[in-house]
Structures are given as C-alpha cells and as structure tokens.
Scaffold this active site. Structure first.
Site, PDB file in Angstrom:
ATOM      1  N   ARG A  16      -2.752  -0.315  -1.321  1.00  0.00           N
ATOM      2  CA  ARG A  16      -3.350  -1.520  -0.750  1.00  0.00           C
ATOM      3  C   ARG A  16      -4.364  -1.181   0.330  1.00  0.00           C
ATOM      4  O   ARG A  16      -5.098  -2.042   0.772  1.00  0.00           O
ATOM      5  CB  ARG A  16      -2.253  -2.438  -0.215  1.00  0.00           C
ATOM      6  CG  ARG A  16      -1.404  -3.045  -1.356  1.00  0.00           C
ATOM      7  CD  ARG A  16      -0.280  -3.911  -0.845  1.00  0.00           C
ATOM      8  NE  ARG A  16      -0.732  -4.778   0.190  1.00  0.00           N
ATOM      9  CZ  ARG A  16      -0.027  -5.077   1.284  1.00  0.00           C
ATOM     10  NH1 ARG A  16       1.169  -4.602   1.446  1.00  0.00           N
ATOM     11  NH2 ARG A  16      -0.525  -5.874   2.194  1.00  0.00           N
ATOM     12  N   TYR A  17      -4.375   0.069   0.770  1.00  0.00           N
ATOM     13  CA  TYR A  17      -5.327   0.494   1.798  1.00  0.00           C
ATOM     14  C   TYR A  17      -6.146   1.649   1.252  1.00  0.00           C
ATOM     15  O   TYR A  17      -5.692   2.402   0.400  1.00  0.00           O
ATOM     16  CB  TYR A  17      -4.592   0.940   3.065  1.00  0.00           C
ATOM     17  CG  TYR A  17      -3.596  -0.078   3.580  1.00  0.00           C
ATOM     18  CD1 TYR A  17      -3.977  -1.406   3.746  1.00  0.00           C
ATOM     19  CD2 TYR A  17      -2.300   0.285   3.881  1.00  0.00           C
ATOM     20  CE1 TYR A  17      -3.074  -2.346   4.217  1.00  0.00           C
ATOM     21  CE2 TYR A  17      -1.386  -0.648   4.352  1.00  0.00           C
ATOM     22  CZ  TYR A  17      -1.781  -1.961   4.516  1.00  0.00           C
ATOM     23  OH  TYR A  17      -0.890  -2.880   4.971  1.00  0.00           O
ATOM     24  N   ARG A  35      -4.519   5.318   2.369  1.00  0.00           N
ATOM     25  CA  ARG A  35      -3.082   5.561   2.248  1.00  0.00           C
ATOM     26  C   ARG A  35      -2.565   5.053   0.915  1.00  0.00           C
ATOM     27  O   ARG A  35      -2.994   3.987   0.472  1.00  0.00           O
ATOM     28  CB  ARG A  35      -2.308   4.796   3.328  1.00  0.00           C
ATOM     29  CG  ARG A  35      -2.302   5.398   4.690  1.00  0.00           C
ATOM     30  CD  ARG A  35      -2.088   4.320   5.744  1.00  0.00           C
ATOM     31  NE  ARG A  35      -3.300   3.550   5.961  1.00  0.00           N
ATOM     32  CZ  ARG A  35      -3.387   2.487   6.748  1.00  0.00           C
ATOM     33  NH1 ARG A  35      -2.336   2.020   7.362  1.00  0.00           N
ATOM     34  NH2 ARG A  35      -4.528   1.863   6.896  1.00  0.00           N
ATOM     35  N   CYS A  83      18.696   2.261  -3.313  1.00  0.00           N
ATOM     36  CA  CYS A  83      18.956   2.423  -1.883  1.00  0.00           C
ATOM     37  C   CYS A  83      20.456   2.667  -1.682  1.00  0.00           C
ATOM     38  O   CYS A  83      21.263   2.329  -2.545  1.00  0.00           O
ATOM     39  CB  CYS A  83      18.569   1.171  -1.100  1.00  0.00           C
ATOM     40  SG  CYS A  83      16.791   0.973  -0.913  1.00  0.00           S
ATOM     41  N   CYS A 118      19.290  -3.992   1.905  1.00  0.00           N
ATOM     42  CA  CYS A 118      19.076  -4.917   3.019  1.00  0.00           C
ATOM     43  C   CYS A 118      18.888  -6.315   2.465  1.00  0.00           C
ATOM     44  O   CYS A 118      18.115  -6.524   1.531  1.00  0.00           O
ATOM     45  CB  CYS A 118      17.810  -4.538   3.786  1.00  0.00           C
ATOM     46  SG  CYS A 118      17.834  -2.883   4.474  1.00  0.00           S
ATOM     47  N   CYS A 178      15.215  -7.440   2.485  1.00  0.00           N
ATOM     48  CA  CYS A 178      14.279  -6.479   1.880  1.00  0.00           C
ATOM     49  C   CYS A 178      13.013  -7.156   1.346  1.00  0.00           C
ATOM     50  O   CYS A 178      13.074  -8.173   0.662  1.00  0.00           O
ATOM     51  CB  CYS A 178      14.971  -5.750   0.738  1.00  0.00           C
ATOM     52  SG  CYS A 178      13.903  -4.543  -0.091  1.00  0.00           S
ATOM     53  N   ARG A 217      11.216  -5.870  -0.915  1.00  0.00           N
ATOM     54  CA  ARG A 217      11.188  -5.615  -2.363  1.00  0.00           C
ATOM     55  C   ARG A 217      12.514  -6.010  -3.005  1.00  0.00           C
ATOM     56  O   ARG A 217      12.970  -5.374  -3.956  1.00  0.00           O
ATOM     57  CB  ARG A 217      10.881  -4.141  -2.632  1.00  0.00           C
ATOM     58  CG  ARG A 217       9.569  -3.712  -2.019  1.00  0.00           C
ATOM     59  CD  ARG A 217       8.959  -2.452  -2.633  1.00  0.00           C
ATOM     60  NE  ARG A 217       7.739  -2.171  -1.896  1.00  0.00           N
ATOM     61  CZ  ARG A 217       7.644  -1.259  -0.918  1.00  0.00           C
ATOM     62  NH1 ARG A 217       8.672  -0.495  -0.626  1.00  0.00           N
ATOM     63  NH2 ARG A 217       6.520  -1.108  -0.263  1.00  0.00           N
ATOM     64  N   ASP A 229       8.857 -10.394   6.143  1.00  0.00           N
ATOM     65  CA  ASP A 229       7.922 -10.768   5.077  1.00  0.00           C
ATOM     66  C   ASP A 229       8.375 -12.053   4.378  1.00  0.00           C
ATOM     67  O   ASP A 229       9.571 -12.279   4.227  1.00  0.00           O
ATOM     68  CB  ASP A 229       7.827  -9.634   4.036  1.00  0.00           C
ATOM     69  CG  ASP A 229       7.089  -8.421   4.586  1.00  0.00           C
ATOM     70  OD1 ASP A 229       6.269  -8.588   5.504  1.00  0.00           O
ATOM     71  OD2 ASP A 229       7.338  -7.306   4.093  1.00  0.00           O
ATOM     72  N   ASP A 268       2.717  -8.073   7.829  1.00  0.00           N
ATOM     73  CA  ASP A 268       1.938  -7.605   6.687  1.00  0.00           C
ATOM     74  C   ASP A 268       1.130  -8.792   6.176  1.00  0.00           C
ATOM     75  O   ASP A 268       1.442  -9.937   6.480  1.00  0.00           O
ATOM     76  CB  ASP A 268       2.889  -7.093   5.599  1.00  0.00           C
ATOM     77  CG  ASP A 268       2.237  -6.022   4.744  1.00  0.00           C
ATOM     78  OD1 ASP A 268       0.999  -5.919   4.756  1.00  0.00           O
ATOM     79  OD2 ASP A 268       2.962  -5.290   4.059  1.00  0.00           O
ATOM     80  N   LYS A 286      -1.722  -3.514   8.756  1.00  0.00           N
ATOM     81  CA  LYS A 286      -0.784  -4.462   9.328  1.00  0.00           C
ATOM     82  C   LYS A 286      -1.504  -5.219  10.465  1.00  0.00           C
ATOM     83  O   LYS A 286      -2.309  -4.643  11.184  1.00  0.00           O
ATOM     84  CB  LYS A 286       0.424  -3.730   9.896  1.00  0.00           C
ATOM     85  CG  LYS A 286       1.125  -2.805   8.904  1.00  0.00           C
ATOM     86  CD  LYS A 286       1.679  -3.554   7.703  1.00  0.00           C
ATOM     87  CE  LYS A 286       2.605  -2.705   6.851  1.00  0.00           C
ATOM     88  NZ  LYS A 286       1.975  -2.132   5.654  1.00  0.00           N
TER      89      LYS A 286
HETATM   90  C1  LIG Z   1       2.650  -0.678   5.452  1.00  0.00           C
HETATM   91  C2  LIG Z   1       2.059   0.055   4.326  1.00  0.00           C
HETATM   92  C3  LIG Z   1       1.488   1.345   4.513  1.00  0.00           C
HETATM   93  C4  LIG Z   1       1.504   2.054   5.852  1.00  0.00           C
HETATM   94  O1  LIG Z   1       0.896   1.329   6.872  1.00  0.00           O
HETATM   95  P1  LIG Z   1       0.781   1.936   8.352  1.00  0.00           P
HETATM   96  O2  LIG Z   1       0.181   0.832   9.143  1.00  0.00           O
HETATM   97  O3  LIG Z   1      -0.072   3.147   8.264  1.00  0.00           O
HETATM   98  O4  LIG Z   1       2.163   2.280   8.813  1.00  0.00           O
HETATM   99  C5  LIG Z   1       0.924   1.945   3.412  1.00  0.00           C
HETATM  100  N1  LIG Z   1       0.886   1.354   2.190  1.00  0.00           N
HETATM  101  C6  LIG Z   1       1.416   0.130   1.971  1.00  0.00           C
HETATM  102  C7  LIG Z   1       1.316  -0.481   0.606  1.00  0.00           C
HETATM  103  C8  LIG Z   1       2.024  -0.562   3.026  1.00  0.00           C
HETATM  104  O5  LIG Z   1       2.585  -1.767   2.795  1.00  0.00           O
END
Ligand SMILES: *Cc1c(COP(=O)(O)O)cnc(C)c1O
Length: 358
Positions: A130-131, A134, A143, A147, A150, A152, A311, A348, A355
């Site tokens: 999504r980013y 990352r 798990c 939780c 959760c 998910r 969430d 989120d 975030k």
């Molecule tokens: C939260 C998240 C991350 C990591 O986010 P940071 O702000 O770097 O901790 C990476 N990928 C996804 C899909 C996320 O939901």
C-alpha cells in the site's frame, strides 16, 4: 470542548520489578513444568471456544451466541494467555481481548470486512503493498491467540483467499521493484513458523532482494506465547541484521516475567523493539492503564511506537473509542511521561501515504 480523561477508575498498578511470573494455574496441574514451558505444548492445548474456557472457569456458562461468534471468527487462547484472565467477564481486559463474544456478530458501527482494500493491493499471494517504499509479507495466516479486535479478523486463521508468501517468488518480486526499501513480515504471526522456515524466508529476502535496507517483523508472540522466544530463534534472528521488530502489547496485565524474558532475549540479540498498541474501549482507554503499559514496556526495553485507533473492521465496533478521547488521553500522558514512553497516536486510512497522526 476537550474530553474529560478518567484518571481514577480501573487504576492498574504498575507491576514491580522484576515482573511477576505467572506460574502454572491449578487447571493445568497434570501438565509438567517442562510441558508448560514448551511452546508447542502451549499451541496444542489452546482453548478454541468460550465453552473451552470452562476448563479454567468451570462455573461460567457462555451464551450460545458467544459460541457462534467463535465459529464465525476464529478463537484460540494459549493456556499461558488464558491464565492472565482474572474473571470471565466483560470488565476483565484480557478476557475482552481474547474471548469470542456475541457483539462481534451484531456490529452496528462497522460494516466492512476489509476497509483498507488489502485484497486489492495484493499483487501476488502473501504480498500486500500500500506504500511505495514498504511491503508487507504474510508469513502465515495463523496466530497463537486471535485478537478480537484484529484488523484481519476476516482472513486470519486460514479462512481467507490470501495465502502465505512463497519466499523465492516474494524476493524476486521485491527485487524487481528497487524503490521498495523495507519488508514487513507479518501475518498471522511470523514467529509461529518453525525457526528453520522463518530462517529460509528472511534469508531468501536478504539474498534475493538486495534493495531491502530493513526487514521488520510484526509479532504478538512475546505477549501471547513468550515461550516461543527461545535461544535457537534468537541465534537465528541475529544473523539477519538489520532486523527490527514491532510487538503488540495492549495492557499492563500482559507484562509478566515470561514476557519480559522474551523481550530481553530479543533485545540482547540486538533487535530494536517497538510496540504497536491499539486503543480499545474497556481494555486500555484510560490514562492510568496506558501509563502503566508504556512505563512497563520501557522497563522491558520496548519503545512504544504506535497507539492505533481501532480499524473500522466489521465485528470490532464494541472496541471503538472516539478520537477526541484518544487525543485527550495523549495530552494527559505527555504531562506524565518521558518522551520515550509516548507513541504516535495514528489511524490507518485507505490509500493513505502512511499512517495518519490524529
Ligand atoms: C502499517 C503498514 C506498514 C508499515 O507502516 P509504518 O508506518 O512504516 O509502520 C506497511 N505496509 C502496510 C500494508 C501497512 O498497513
């Protein structure tokens, strides 16, 4: 204008140093001390429905709807984590965190199973992106403890469409996208893989995707199954630096000697430890509880990283805490605590750049 912060009720006294050991409760008298310390024994003996919790609370009777909730959304509680429950009732924070309840079936607040469209950001099995810089790599959908809040909860436990990542394919996919600098291994809980399998996954990413600066592991194991953090695991992990780890403690009752020892071993292996807590109504939505949690975490060498707004996932509406209340709590905590103990209060967002600070 500002929400009033309750600072008197439910005061959860900070645990003394050293953190108290939980020990083996009477309900598990037949288990040897060695079995109790064995993480695979803990996994095999998990309580998988509210009715199974009667093993430790024989006089309690769950409602039929609670049982149905555990069929819809998977429930599992390690004997260790179940031993943190003081009473089988809503006011008990640990009970609220891990036991399936009828409210999950009748959520009037949240309606979506996947509010952030993770399924749409899944270019191959076990990868969520999504980013730009990352990616999230799903190691398993299992798990140790599920939780109730959760994000998910509609996919973990093996019911979803997204599977676990294939190490070589995931590494090749990441290597073909040099703008990706970090892999966040999550799930499910990656520390439920055998040490060898986790070694192969991290190793494949390290060898196959040299564009990765960091590998980060997200895990709730030190809270849910601290016995898993053994010497062999830590010896393996330290070969893969720079490796970072984010944990998930939500309440000071989770800060036991066993959890502290797990964190100590990970920190001694050179892994910087952060914590991602979730703000949850009736669990930790008061200043005294959060203060005890964040102070305790620092003593365990864990830096509070995020405090998440829960969430908006269907089945978690009963945990909703208004953001105004969260902001008032953060103001109160800033008055009381060192900056080291203050996480970023974030939520989120669908298609967000990251975030979003609240
Ligand atoms: C939260 C998240 C991350 C990591 O986010 P940071 O702000 O770097 O901790 C990476 N990928 C996804 C899909 C996320 O939901």
């Amino acid at each position: 204008m500002t929400a009033k912060v309750n600072t008197t009720s439910k005061a959860w006294k900070s645990r003394p140093i050293p953190f108290p050991s939980l020990g083996k409760p009477p309900a598990w008298a037949q288990a040897s001390a060695a079995e109790w310390r064995d993480w695979r024994w803990q996994l095999r003996h998990r309580l998988r429905s509210p009715a199974e919790l009667r093993r430790i609370f024989p006089s309690w009777t769950p409602a039929a709807e609670d049982e149905r909730a555990a069929e819809q959304f998977r429930m599992a509680v390690t004997p260790y984590y179940a031993a943190l429950i003081r009473a089988p009732e809503e006011s008990d924070p640990i009970f609220r965190l891990c036991v399936a309840r009828a409210e999950e079936l009748h959520d009037a607040r949240f309606h979506e199973a996947d509010p952030f469209g993770e399924a749409a950001h899944c270019p191959l099995p076990g990868i969520i992106r999504r980013y730009r810089d990352r990616v999230l790599v799903t190691a398993t959908l299992e798990c140790a403890v599920y939780c109730r809040h959760c994000t998910r909860k509609h996919t973990v436990g093996g019911q979803g469409r997204r599977g676990a990542a294939d190490p070589r394919r995931a590494a090749a996919w990441i290597a073909a996208r040099p703008e990706i600098r970090e892999a966040l291994i999550s799930g499910g809980d990656p520390l439920l893989l055998s040490t060898d399998r986790l070694d192969r996954l991290i190793g494949a990413l390290r060898r196959g995707a040299p564009n990765l600066d960091l590998i980060r592991i997200g895990t709730r194991i030190p809270a849910a199954l601290p016995q898993r953090v053994d010497r062999a695991l830590c010896a393996m992990l330290r070969r893969h630096h720079p490796l970072w780890m984010n944990l998930h403690f939500n309440h000071p009752a989770e800060l036991t000697a066993e959890a502290a020892r797990a964190c100590e071993r990970l920190a001694d292996a050179g892994i910087p430890l952060g914590n991602q807590a979730v703000l949850l109504r009736g669990v930790n939505d008061d200043a005294d509880t959060l203060e005890a949690l964040f102070r305790g975490l620092l003593r365990m060498r864990v830096r509070p990283y995020y405090l998440f707004q829960c969430d908006p996932v269907r089945g978690t509406g009963h945990f909703f805490t208004p953001p105004e209340r969260g902001r008032a709590l953060m103001r109160e905590l800033r008055r009381r605590l060192t900056g080291l103990a203050i996480p970023a209060y974030v939520r989120d967002a669908p298609d967000g750049e990251s975030k979003i600070p609240l």
